[in-house]
Design a protein around this motif. Sequence first.
Motif, PDB file in Angstrom:
ATOM      1  N   ALA A 306       0.543  -1.447  -0.114  1.00  0.00           N
ATOM      2  CA  ALA A 306       0.098  -0.070   0.053  1.00  0.00           C
ATOM      3  C   ALA A 306       0.877   1.151   0.023  1.00  0.00           C
ATOM      4  O   ALA A 306       0.548   2.380  -0.447  1.00  0.00           O
ATOM      5  N   MET A 307       2.050   1.218   0.604  1.00  0.00           N
ATOM      6  CA  MET A 307       2.896   2.441   0.594  1.00  0.00           C
ATOM      7  C   MET A 307       3.369   2.496  -0.691  1.00  0.00           C
ATOM      8  O   MET A 307       3.497   3.927  -1.113  1.00  0.00           O
ATOM      9  N   VAL A 308       3.863   1.472  -1.390  1.00  0.00           N
ATOM     10  CA  VAL A 308       4.286   1.788  -2.866  1.00  0.00           C
ATOM     11  C   VAL A 308       3.217   2.211  -3.960  1.00  0.00           C
ATOM     12  O   VAL A 308       3.528   2.996  -4.550  1.00  0.00           O
ATOM     13  N   THR A 309       1.955   1.654  -3.787  1.00  0.00           N
ATOM     14  CA  THR A 309       0.982   1.674  -4.607  1.00  0.00           C
ATOM     15  C   THR A 309       0.398   3.237  -4.402  1.00  0.00           C
ATOM     16  O   THR A 309      -0.287   3.813  -5.501  1.00  0.00           O
ATOM     17  N   HIS A 310       0.307   3.451  -3.285  1.00  0.00           N
ATOM     18  CA  HIS A 310      -0.606   4.925  -2.929  1.00  0.00           C
ATOM     19  C   HIS A 310       0.167   5.810  -2.174  1.00  0.00           C
ATOM     20  O   HIS A 310      -0.391   7.021  -2.126  1.00  0.00           O
ATOM     21  N   LEU A 311       1.325   5.804  -1.753  1.00  0.00           N
ATOM     22  CA  LEU A 311       2.125   6.996  -1.081  1.00  0.00           C
ATOM     23  C   LEU A 311       3.496   7.084  -1.890  1.00  0.00           C
ATOM     24  O   LEU A 311       4.100   7.804  -1.247  1.00  0.00           O
ATOM     25  N   ARG A 312       3.595   6.563  -3.091  1.00  0.00           N
ATOM     26  CA  ARG A 312       5.095   6.496  -3.367  1.00  0.00           C
ATOM     27  C   ARG A 312       5.738   8.185  -3.737  1.00  0.00           C
ATOM     28  O   ARG A 312       6.526   8.311  -3.043  1.00  0.00           O
ATOM     29  N   GLU A 313       4.945   8.904  -4.283  1.00  0.00           N
ATOM     30  CA  GLU A 313       5.271  10.067  -4.818  1.00  0.00           C
ATOM     31  C   GLU A 313       5.436  11.051  -3.250  1.00  0.00           C
ATOM     32  O   GLU A 313       6.541  11.675  -3.216  1.00  0.00           O
ATOM     33  N   ARG A 314       4.600  10.847  -2.452  1.00  0.00           N
ATOM     34  CA  ARG A 314       4.895  11.672  -1.246  1.00  0.00           C
ATOM     35  C   ARG A 314       6.049  11.265  -0.530  1.00  0.00           C
ATOM     36  O   ARG A 314       6.777  11.844   0.158  1.00  0.00           O
ATOM     37  N   LEU A 315       6.253   9.834  -0.321  1.00  0.00           N
ATOM     38  CA  LEU A 315       7.357   9.238   0.391  1.00  0.00           C
ATOM     39  C   LEU A 315       8.697   9.489  -0.327  1.00  0.00           C
ATOM     40  O   LEU A 315       9.790   9.547   0.566  1.00  0.00           O
ATOM     41  N   ARG A 316       8.576   9.483  -1.677  1.00  0.00           N
ATOM     42  CA  ARG A 316       9.928   9.959  -2.120  1.00  0.00           C
ATOM     43  C   ARG A 316      10.363  11.306  -2.074  1.00  0.00           C
ATOM     44  O   ARG A 316      11.444  11.719  -2.068  1.00  0.00           O
ATOM     45  N   ASN A 317       9.473  12.138  -1.570  1.00  0.00           N
ATOM     46  CA  ASN A 317       9.959  13.552  -1.674  1.00  0.00           C
ATOM     47  C   ASN A 317       9.635  14.351  -0.250  1.00  0.00           C
ATOM     48  O   ASN A 317       9.915  15.332  -0.084  1.00  0.00           O
ATOM     49  N   GLU A 318       9.157  13.789   0.495  1.00  0.00           N
ATOM     50  CA  GLU A 318       8.774  14.322   1.850  1.00  0.00           C
ATOM     51  C   GLU A 318       8.660  13.624   3.060  1.00  0.00           C
ATOM     52  O   GLU A 318       8.888  12.225   2.855  1.00  0.00           O
ATOM     53  N   THR A 319       8.796  14.029   4.160  1.00  0.00           N
ATOM     54  CA  THR A 319       8.759  12.987   5.473  1.00  0.00           C
ATOM     55  C   THR A 319       7.348  13.115   5.908  1.00  0.00           C
ATOM     56  O   THR A 319       6.586  14.250   6.110  1.00  0.00           O
ATOM     57  N   LEU A 320       6.670  11.875   6.009  1.00  0.00           N
ATOM     58  CA  LEU A 320       5.340  11.425   6.462  1.00  0.00           C
ATOM     59  C   LEU A 320       5.450  10.985   8.059  1.00  0.00           C
ATOM     60  O   LEU A 320       6.374   9.920   8.162  1.00  0.00           O
ATOM     61  N   ASP A 321       4.624  11.295   8.688  1.00  0.00           N
ATOM     62  CA  ASP A 321       4.364  10.436  10.016  1.00  0.00           C
ATOM     63  C   ASP A 321       3.314   9.489   9.603  1.00  0.00           C
ATOM     64  O   ASP A 321       2.159  10.095   9.223  1.00  0.00           O
ATOM     65  N   LEU A 322       3.630   8.325   9.611  1.00  0.00           N
ATOM     66  CA  LEU A 322       2.821   7.341   9.418  1.00  0.00           C
ATOM     67  C   LEU A 322       2.300   6.403  10.569  1.00  0.00           C
ATOM     68  O   LEU A 322       2.864   6.282  11.578  1.00  0.00           O
ATOM     69  N   ALA A 323       1.084   6.004  10.541  1.00  0.00           N
ATOM     70  CA  ALA A 323       0.458   5.291  11.537  1.00  0.00           C
ATOM     71  C   ALA A 323       0.399   3.782  10.763  1.00  0.00           C
ATOM     72  O   ALA A 323      -0.632   3.693   9.912  1.00  0.00           O
ATOM     73  N   LEU A 324       0.933   2.613  11.136  1.00  0.00           N
ATOM     74  CA  LEU A 324       0.835   1.336  10.668  1.00  0.00           C
ATOM     75  C   LEU A 324       0.335   0.298  11.446  1.00  0.00           C
ATOM     76  O   LEU A 324       0.698   0.396  12.818  1.00  0.00           O
ATOM     77  N   ALA A 325      -0.539  -0.407  11.221  1.00  0.00           N
ATOM     78  CA  ALA A 325      -1.249  -1.381  12.003  1.00  0.00           C
ATOM     79  C   ALA A 325      -1.315  -2.833  11.303  1.00  0.00           C
ATOM     80  O   ALA A 325      -2.127  -2.809  10.233  1.00  0.00           O
ATOM     81  N   GLY A 326      -0.691  -3.738  11.887  1.00  0.00           N
ATOM     82  CA  GLY A 326      -0.895  -5.337  11.315  1.00  0.00           C
ATOM     83  C   GLY A 326      -1.838  -6.161  12.221  1.00  0.00           C
ATOM     84  O   GLY A 326      -1.397  -6.049  13.299  1.00  0.00           O
ATOM     85  N   PHE A 327      -2.714  -6.835  11.861  1.00  0.00           N
ATOM     86  CA  PHE A 327      -3.508  -7.575  12.761  1.00  0.00           C
ATOM     87  C   PHE A 327      -4.074  -8.895  12.029  1.00  0.00           C
ATOM     88  O   PHE A 327      -4.619  -8.760  10.931  1.00  0.00           O
ATOM     89  N   GLY A 328      -4.285  -9.926  12.819  1.00  0.00           N
ATOM     90  CA  GLY A 328      -4.893 -10.987  12.034  1.00  0.00           C
ATOM     91  C   GLY A 328      -4.197 -12.435  12.549  1.00  0.00           C
ATOM     92  O   GLY A 328      -4.143 -12.565  13.769  1.00  0.00           O
ATOM     93  N   VAL A 329      -3.831 -13.233  11.535  1.00  0.00           N
ATOM     94  CA  VAL A 329      -3.624 -14.752  12.103  1.00  0.00           C
ATOM     95  C   VAL A 329      -2.365 -14.828  13.352  1.00  0.00           C
ATOM     96  O   VAL A 329      -1.640 -13.875  13.255  1.00  0.00           O
TER      97      VAL A 329
END
Length: 357
Positions: A306-329
């Motif tokens: 999701a970072m590659v497909t939806h945030l690529r241009e922003r992450l290439r050029n600026e600093t973002l504060d990201l909140a990540l969460a994985g959950f499941g199996v």
Amino acid sequence: MSESAFQGVRIAAVAAAVPEQLRNLDDDAVLFGRDEVEKVAASTGVRQRHYSKNLCTSDLCEAAAKRLFQENSALKEEVDTLVFISQTSDYPLPATSCILQERLGLPKSCASFDVNLGCSGYVYGLWLASSLIASGAARKVLLLVGDTSYRLCSPQDRSVALLFGDAGTATVLEKSSQVTSSHFVLGTDGSGAHHLKVAAGGSRLPMADECRQRTEHEGGNWRSEADLYMNGAEVFAFTLRTVPALMKTLFALSGKTPEDVDAYVFHQANKFMLEHLSKRMKLPADKVVLAMQDYGNTSSASIPLAMVTHLRERLRNETLDLALAGFGVGLSWAGAILPCGPMIIPDLVTVPSDQLK
């Protein structure tokens, strides 16, 4: 829940790879009917998936890593640790990480090991790599994370066959002079392990012919003990119990507010679940990434994909504060609030099926 904070570690690069084969709603309608697949797609948000006929997770992760090295050869220099996180390894033994060390041309001095985790695996991997670097045990970590879950699905079980896709990712973490902090919260509830499971193929239930015999289950779904089973209602309930508390703890630990976060990249389980979570936690809807439409639920790979497909241009050029969460199996969960970017983040890699080892 386990709580950690790190300084002096940064994500230098992220890449993702998917198989070239596509399966869409027209393909699914042949087996399940147009009305049924449209109903499922409306809830899950999944319109197509990339799936592997012959490729292993290692092939996809290798392609992602090599794309990073092509983008900047310096990323490969001084990698002293390789971590492979997946629940679809090449073999029961040896560890897939050992195979990838050789295929990627990393030095023999490189520490390499596997971690068996699924939906929470990427954030666990970031936590593990950050721990190694912050402690001085490693300087640069190549984190390879992915799954080929579609190959575990019975094609006659619409509860999973219409949802899961395949992907592999590569992330480079390294020591940094930056003083900004990353914060992690992790947890486990093994009492729910049976709600998301492949029963056969391990030491508890070795694979045998009878394990592959599919029988009819709830709702007319057919699967065997060698196929992926998911109790969707129980996993949904677990998510609603766990993720809001996880994020509340992360906000308190990091000192951030929901408005301070630039983007929320959660495990791409399904659209209905993420939208429900976002409303329940009162998160800004325009900051919550929904990336499953073209890729499905790719298990451990879903967050970096999701970072590659939806945030690529922003992450290439600026600093973002990201909140990540994985959950499941597991049941297992992991969350992080951390600064990301500017970083190297190439276009998505598509791997042809004949690119076999």
